[in-house]
Design an enzyme around this catalytic site. Structure first.
Site, PDB file in Angstrom:
ATOM      1  N   SER A 136     -57.144  12.825  17.326  1.00  0.00           N
ATOM      2  CA  SER A 136     -55.946  12.010  17.445  1.00  0.00           C
ATOM      3  C   SER A 136     -55.884  11.011  16.294  1.00  0.00           C
ATOM      4  O   SER A 136     -56.891  10.378  15.964  1.00  0.00           O
ATOM      5  CB  SER A 136     -55.960  11.222  18.757  1.00  0.00           C
ATOM      6  OG  SER A 136     -56.110  12.093  19.855  1.00  0.00           O
ATOM      7  N   SER A 137     -54.718  10.868  15.700  1.00  0.00           N
ATOM      8  CA  SER A 137     -54.492   9.885  14.639  1.00  0.00           C
ATOM      9  C   SER A 137     -55.491  10.100  13.489  1.00  0.00           C
ATOM     10  O   SER A 137     -55.463  11.144  12.866  1.00  0.00           O
ATOM     11  CB  SER A 137     -54.545   8.471  15.235  1.00  0.00           C
ATOM     12  OG  SER A 137     -54.062   7.529  14.322  1.00  0.00           O
ATOM     13  N   SER A 138     -56.397   9.140  13.232  1.00  0.00           N
ATOM     14  CA  SER A 138     -57.384   9.374  12.176  1.00  0.00           C
ATOM     15  C   SER A 138     -58.134  10.689  12.419  1.00  0.00           C
ATOM     16  O   SER A 138     -58.444  11.433  11.481  1.00  0.00           O
ATOM     17  CB  SER A 138     -58.382   8.210  12.126  1.00  0.00           C
ATOM     18  OG  SER A 138     -59.400   8.467  11.196  1.00  0.00           O
TER      19      SER A 138
END
Ligand SMILES: *[C@@H]1O[C@H](CO)[C@@H](O)[C@H](O)[C@H]1NC(C)=O
Ligand SMILES: *[C@@H]1O[C@H](CO)[C@@H](O)[C@H](O)[C@H]1NC(C)=O
Ligand SMILES: *[C@@H]1O[C@H](CO)[C@@H](O)[C@H](O)[C@H]1NC(C)=O
Length: 359
Positions: A136-138
């Protein structure tokens, strides 16, 4: 009565002692990214288990991400290993911006993570053709990095609210606190051909298939804006040579649109209407995509792409599993617990659910 009670107590403590948990591994090998490794190994494993690498967002950690989405209950059920890396630098964001991390065997976090995978292969006999990555995200940005720089290691990926491979190249950092937010704010726009040349430069000379990939993004994302979904689509459809086929609305959830490219087995994108940063992981859909639950698409050429990805160098694969199946030999299938490594130049192809053969 006393006897009965003590028998009951020892049975209970036995059960507690054997419950699997998330454990840190400190000796997994070369660690150029100073990345920490956590692993979840179910009590009961098949002979050659799959591995899922799950990557946290900036500021997070492996143990935190382990608690966020429940991949471990299905791991107990289906028998796969989970690896939870923890980034330790740059506000605990994974390195998706240096040439080292973006380059095959170049170093930094990406190589540390690959070394964690190799540790799981050598320690638990994990199946080198069933290595998956999600985040998720990074962690989603890093999923794109790993799929781009290590297409030989990973069979499939699922990225929630990320960016294309190499979008942060030259940004000087990967965190939301970094002054250069050009990529995150959607100012970097490239054609598929331009993105694809970045990907090919990450692993020059690689001629194999790229991992099957699904990417997810919320239309209301302001941290990594929605336009990045379009850039990921540009990048991976160019790398894989796919064009848009169709949309399925309200799939897998209301207000989500599933965008299918090619026959849908190699690349798909999910647009989550009204969802911000980051799109919550839909564990069931991810496990289906990895082929751990549900059924992989049958009778298409893509199935063999998925099942034949034993693309670690032949020598190390052979050394790892200590076995080789000759041409026409069985290498997989329901109920088969033998060797799954085909001799050099043969690949393990699924003929049906019960019989995979080296062809
Ligand atoms: C900002 O980062 C992008 C990569 O995301 C890079 O191409 C660009 O050169 C950087 N801008 C500056 C001023 O450093
Ligand atoms: C498919 O869905 C996406 C996301 O909602 C949308 O942007 C696109 O226009 C749709 N394409 C077609 C042909 O409907
Ligand atoms: C879907 O989107 C509509 C319009 O934005 C909204 O009213 C509705 O609540 C959403 N449904 C779900 C299940 O999120």
């Amino acid at each position: 009565m006393f006897l009965l009670k003590s028998v009951f107590h020892s049975a209970l403590s036995l059960a507690v002692a054997y419950a699997a948990s998330l454990n840190q591994v400190t000796n997994f090998g070369d660690n150029p990214g100073s990345t920490n490794m956590y692993i979840y190994v179910p009590d009961s494993l098949p002979t050659n288990p799959a591995v899922i690498v799950a990557l946290h967002p900036c500021g997070g950690s492996g143990p935190e991400y382990f608690s966020l989405y429940d991949y471990h209950t299905p791991a107990d059920q289906h028998g796969y290993i989970l690896i939870y890396p923890s980034a330790t630098r740059d506000s605990n964001c994974f390195d998706a911006y240096t040439a080292a991390s973006l380059t095959h065997n170049g170093g930094s976090d990406s190589l540390s993570i690959v070394n964690m995978v190799k540790y799981a292969i050598s320690t638990y006999g994990a199946d080198a053709s069933k290595i998956y990555v999600t985040g998720s995200s990074s962690g989603a940005i890093m999923t794109n990095v790993l799929v781009g720089a290590y297409p030989d290691i990973f069979a499939a990926g699922s990225a929630f609210s990320g960016m294309p491979y190499a979008c942060l190249f030259g940004a000087g950092g990967a965190s939301p606190g970094n002054t250069n937010q050009s990529c995150a704010q959607g100012q970097i726009k490239k054609s598929g051909a331009q993105w694809a040349s970045f990907v090919h430069n990450g692993y020059p000379g690689y001629t194999g298939l790229y991992p099957r990939l699904q990417v997810w993004h919320g239309t209301a994302d302001t941290l990594i804006v929605y336009a990045l979904l379009g850039q990921e689509i540009n990048e991976w459809t160019a790398v894989m040579g796919l064009s848009f086929t169709t949309n399925e609305t309200n799939t897998p959830l209301p207000n989500y649109t599933k965008m299918i490219y090619g026959n849908g087995n190699q690349f798909q994108a999910f647009s989550a209407q009204g969802v911000g940063h980051f799109v919550p992981t839909d564990v069931d859909t991810v496990l289906d995509w990895f082929g751990i639950t549900g059924t992989l698409p049958t009778s298409s050429t893509s199935i063999s792409k998925t099942t034949s990805r034993t693309q670690l160098p032949t020598t190390s694969t052979t050394a790892i599993s200590g076995c080789v199946v000759a041409e026409y030999g069985q290498c997989g299938g329901i109920g088969y617990a033998g060797c799954s490594t085909c001799a050099p130049s043969y690949t393990c192809e699924q003929l049906n659910d019960y019989y995979f053969q080296c062809l």
